[in-house]
Motif scaffolding. Structure first.
Motif, mmCIF file in Angstrom:
data_model
loop_
_atom_site.group_PDB
_atom_site.id
_atom_site.type_symbol
_atom_site.label_atom_id
_atom_site.label_comp_id
_atom_site.label_asym_id
_atom_site.label_seq_id
_atom_site.Cartn_x
_atom_site.Cartn_y
_atom_site.Cartn_z
ATOM 1 N N ALA A 16 0.561 -0.829 -0.311
ATOM 2 C CA ALA A 16 -0.148 -0.139 -0.241
ATOM 3 C C ALA A 16 0.861 1.331 0.037
ATOM 4 O O ALA A 16 0.540 2.430 -1.303
ATOM 5 N N VAL A 17 1.724 1.627 1.361
ATOM 6 C CA VAL A 17 2.576 2.042 0.882
ATOM 7 C C VAL A 17 3.670 2.469 -0.530
ATOM 8 O O VAL A 17 3.680 4.089 -0.768
ATOM 9 N N TYR A 18 3.807 1.702 -0.839
ATOM 10 C CA TYR A 18 5.128 1.048 -2.050
ATOM 11 C C TYR A 18 4.522 2.368 -3.150
ATOM 12 O O TYR A 18 4.749 3.262 -4.163
ATOM 13 N N ALA A 19 3.363 1.428 -2.992
ATOM 14 C CA ALA A 19 2.094 1.572 -4.350
ATOM 15 C C ALA A 19 1.812 3.690 -4.737
ATOM 16 O O ALA A 19 2.032 3.910 -5.328
ATOM 17 N N GLU A 20 0.981 3.826 -3.850
ATOM 18 C CA GLU A 20 1.154 5.234 -3.484
ATOM 19 C C GLU A 20 2.195 6.219 -3.970
ATOM 20 O O GLU A 20 2.438 7.125 -4.087
ATOM 21 N N TYR B 145 15.150 -2.595 -0.061
ATOM 22 C CA TYR B 145 15.490 -2.314 -1.592
ATOM 23 C C TYR B 145 13.973 -1.183 -2.220
ATOM 24 O O TYR B 145 14.128 -0.865 -3.548
ATOM 25 N N TRP B 146 12.781 -2.366 -1.688
ATOM 26 C CA TRP B 146 11.720 -1.595 -2.163
ATOM 27 C C TRP B 146 11.096 -0.760 -0.918
ATOM 28 O O TRP B 146 11.175 -1.662 -0.101
ATOM 29 N N GLY B 147 11.530 0.931 -1.171
ATOM 30 C CA GLY B 147 10.918 1.152 0.028
ATOM 31 C C GLY B 147 10.268 3.181 -0.519
ATOM 32 O O GLY B 147 11.001 3.007 -1.388
ATOM 33 N N GLY B 148 9.343 3.465 0.372
ATOM 34 C CA GLY B 148 8.910 4.647 0.219
ATOM 35 C C GLY B 148 8.037 5.183 0.995
ATOM 36 O O GLY B 148 7.743 4.884 1.972
ATOM 37 N N GLY B 149 7.683 6.285 0.755
ATOM 38 C CA GLY B 149 6.317 6.958 2.551
ATOM 39 C C GLY B 149 5.124 6.602 1.363
ATOM 40 O O GLY B 149 4.807 7.535 0.865
ATOM 41 N N THR B 150 4.094 7.167 2.209
ATOM 42 C CA THR B 150 2.526 7.839 1.343
ATOM 43 C C THR B 150 2.697 9.652 1.248
ATOM 44 O O THR B 150 3.752 10.425 2.541
ATOM 45 N N GLN B 151 2.069 10.424 1.607
ATOM 46 C CA GLN B 151 2.427 11.652 1.203
ATOM 47 C C GLN B 151 2.575 12.446 2.764
ATOM 48 O O GLN B 151 3.402 13.452 2.554
ATOM 49 N N ALA B 152 1.989 11.958 3.572
ATOM 50 C CA ALA B 152 2.385 12.408 4.924
ATOM 51 C C ALA B 152 3.461 11.856 5.451
ATOM 52 O O ALA B 152 3.833 12.537 6.304
ATOM 53 N N ALA B 153 3.988 11.253 4.711
ATOM 54 C CA ALA B 153 5.354 10.857 5.689
ATOM 55 C C ALA B 153 6.272 12.055 5.740
ATOM 56 O O ALA B 153 7.039 11.328 6.539
ATOM 57 N N ARG B 154 6.279 12.934 4.811
ATOM 58 C CA ARG B 154 7.580 13.172 5.153
ATOM 59 C C ARG B 154 7.412 14.733 6.199
ATOM 60 O O ARG B 154 7.741 14.268 6.661
ATOM 61 N N GLY B 155 6.136 15.128 6.481
ATOM 62 C CA GLY B 155 5.649 15.878 7.236
ATOM 63 C C GLY B 155 5.762 15.575 8.255
ATOM 64 O O GLY B 155 6.278 15.384 9.446
ATOM 65 N N TRP C 266 1.018 9.940 -15.110
ATOM 66 C CA TRP C 266 1.098 9.507 -14.080
ATOM 67 C C TRP C 266 0.796 9.777 -12.750
ATOM 68 O O TRP C 266 0.125 8.949 -12.052
ATOM 69 N N ARG C 267 1.514 10.301 -12.192
ATOM 70 C CA ARG C 267 1.318 11.490 -10.820
ATOM 71 C C ARG C 267 -0.292 11.817 -10.779
ATOM 72 O O ARG C 267 -0.988 11.899 -9.167
ATOM 73 N N LYS C 268 -0.807 12.080 -11.894
ATOM 74 C CA LYS C 268 -2.483 12.592 -11.112
ATOM 75 C C LYS C 268 -3.069 11.402 -11.457
ATOM 76 O O LYS C 268 -4.752 11.732 -10.984
ATOM 77 N N LEU C 269 -3.169 10.311 -11.679
ATOM 78 C CA LEU C 269 -4.364 9.335 -12.037
ATOM 79 C C LEU C 269 -4.056 8.751 -10.524
ATOM 80 O O LEU C 269 -3.735 9.229 -9.203
ATOM 81 N N PRO C 270 -5.902 8.567 -9.863
ATOM 82 C CA PRO C 270 -5.886 8.154 -9.072
ATOM 83 C C PRO C 270 -5.399 6.991 -8.654
ATOM 84 O O PRO C 270 -4.829 6.562 -9.632
ATOM 85 N N LEU C 271 -5.220 6.418 -7.442
ATOM 86 C CA LEU C 271 -4.333 5.847 -6.173
ATOM 87 C C LEU C 271 -4.851 4.060 -7.391
ATOM 88 O O LEU C 271 -3.991 3.289 -7.748
ATOM 89 N N TRP C 272 -6.127 4.312 -6.633
ATOM 90 C CA TRP C 272 -6.930 2.747 -7.538
ATOM 91 C C TRP C 272 -7.057 2.563 -9.080
ATOM 92 O O TRP C 272 -6.051 1.056 -9.763
ATOM 93 N N ILE C 273 -6.402 3.497 -10.097
ATOM 94 C CA ILE C 273 -6.410 3.693 -10.877
ATOM 95 C C ILE C 273 -4.659 2.936 -11.409
ATOM 96 O O ILE C 273 -4.333 2.571 -12.008
ATOM 97 N N ALA C 274 -4.136 3.929 -11.092
ATOM 98 C CA ALA C 274 -2.311 3.772 -11.075
ATOM 99 C C ALA C 274 -2.311 2.216 -11.302
ATOM 100 O O ALA C 274 -0.804 1.526 -10.891
ATOM 101 N N ASN C 275 -3.402 1.743 -9.641
ATOM 102 C CA ASN C 275 -2.339 0.376 -9.227
ATOM 103 C C ASN C 275 -2.933 -0.987 -9.828
ATOM 104 O O ASN C 275 -2.712 -2.038 -10.170
ATOM 105 N N ARG C 276 -4.481 -0.192 -10.723
ATOM 106 C CA ARG C 276 -4.412 -1.611 -11.713
ATOM 107 C C ARG C 276 -3.718 -1.906 -13.213
ATOM 108 O O ARG C 276 -3.561 -3.041 -13.133
ATOM 109 N N ALA C 277 -3.591 -0.514 -13.224
ATOM 110 C CA ALA C 277 -3.148 -0.258 -14.447
ATOM 111 C C ALA C 277 -1.677 -0.924 -14.288
ATOM 112 O O ALA C 277 -0.651 -1.330 -15.761
#
Length: 357
Positions: free
Chosen positions: A193-197, A250-260, A337-348
């Motif tokens: 969930a986090v990595y996909a976002e 190797y595969w890491g990331g954060g949500t939009q809120a992670a930075r703050g 791609w940055r503007k896609l809704p997350l559910w669409i990005a996760n499908r495609a």
């Protein structure tokens, strides 16, 4: 494919990736080679092939007495968008030929290029290793690798981080964030969930979830997931590999809120401590493209970037495959791609990324 190499003391053949004894021999060779990476291991190649629906190959060079003199793992990648390629190592940041002698390396490169032609792959890529010889282009400018030793304990680790970044880590340590590690279904779901976002926000498609599942299964105790939680919700996560005394986040990331929340800062500092407790002495922060924000982030942690050298060859009359998202040809696609809704990005996303390699 079996190929006797006249005039040399080695012969190259296709490794039997369905033979447990063969896999054990190849694994032992990789583990003993000082230039090896996790991406040279046969179970990496097989896991990413299963996870992304591609085809795994491995060529092995042997002496007359049967001793392994070299090997090269290869992923045969096919994509309607990006074309076909033979890559070492597919979906990895390292790879290339591992050999104990120059003649074995040369024989493996020649056999690999012959296999590319046989499999109708107009491009072949080697992500590391010695220069493969004439006909290969060299890229030592795009990517930097970041590796340094771990400190003796958490306090020493803090002092090893440059002052400005150290202050961010100390603030993260004082927050309400909780860190857990594991490889169970809960950690896998949180990581995905986090990595996909995270990658959607960067403008790139997420890999298939099956890729992460297959790698975790293949590596067993040599892989895990660290998750940073806030009030029970995951805000940062990283899937790491372990080889010898080195940890590879190797595969890491954060949500939009992670930075703050400074969740990524806590994540990597916590991973350093976790890896140390596992017996690791080195932290391989992975690769980043030169001149980008991720490269600057790693430098802020006290890591010096060193150029990674990759090699590429294209068949006569063919343009080499290009999958770098920073390429001008992909600027519009990345922005969209940055503007896609997350559910669409996760499908495609997985349908596209499975062919990137």
């Amino acid at each position: 494919m079996t190929m006797a190499l006249l005039g040399t003391p080695v012969a190259v053949r296709a490794a039997r990736l369905d033979d447990t004894a063969e896999i054990a021999r190849l694994t032992a060779f990789v583990e003993a080679h000082p230039a090896a990476t996790p991406f040279h291991l046969p179970h990496w190649t097989m896991a990413v092939a299963r996870g992304c629906g591609q085809r795994a190959h491995c060529l092995v060079a042997e002496r007359a007495d049967g001793q392994i003199a070299g090997m090269v793992p290869l992923t045969e990648i096919g994509s309607p968008l990006f074309g076909r390629a033979l890559v070492s190592a597919g979906f990895g940041v390292g790879g290339g030929v591992l050999a104990t002698a120059d003649n074995a390396a040369t024989a493996l490169v020649d056999a690999g290029w012959a296999l590319a032609a046989e499999r109708r792959c107009p491009t072949m890529e080697l992500r590391g290793g010695a220069h493969p010889g004439a006909g290969w282009s060299v890229d030592a400018d795009t990517y930097l690798g970041f590796v340094r030793s771990l400190a003796a304990d958490d306090e020493a680790e803090l002092l090893a981080i440059p002052r400005k970044q150290r202050a961010e880590v100390r603030k993260a340590l004082c927050g309400d964030l909780v860190v857990t590690t594991g490889a169970d279904a809960r950690h896998q779901a949180a990581h995905y969930a986090v990595y996909a976002e995270s990658v959607r926000n960067l403008g790139t498609p997420v890999f298939p979830q099956k890729l992460f599942q297959e790698v975790l299964t293949a590596f067993g105790d040599a892989a895990d997931i660290l998750v940073v939680w806030l009030a029970g919700a995951p805000v940062a996560a990283v899937l790491s590999l372990y080889r010898g005394e080195t940890v590879f986040p190797y595969w890491g990331g954060g949500t939009q809120a992670a930075r703050g929340l400074r969740a990524n800062d806590l994540m990597y500092f916590a991973l350093m401590g976790h890896a140390r407790r596992r017996g690791c002495t080195r932290f391989d922060f992975g690769r980043s493209k030169a001149g980008t924000g991720p490269a600057a982030f790693k430098k802020n942690w006290g890591f010096e970037g060193n150029p990674l050298t990759y090699f590429k060859r294209a068949a006569d009359g063919a343009a080499p495959r290009e999958v770098n998202p920073l390429s001008p040809r992909y600027r519009l696609q990345v922005a969209m791609w940055r503007k896609l809704p997350l559910w669409i990005a996760n499908r495609a996303g997985p349908l596209i990324s499975a062919g990137l390699g």
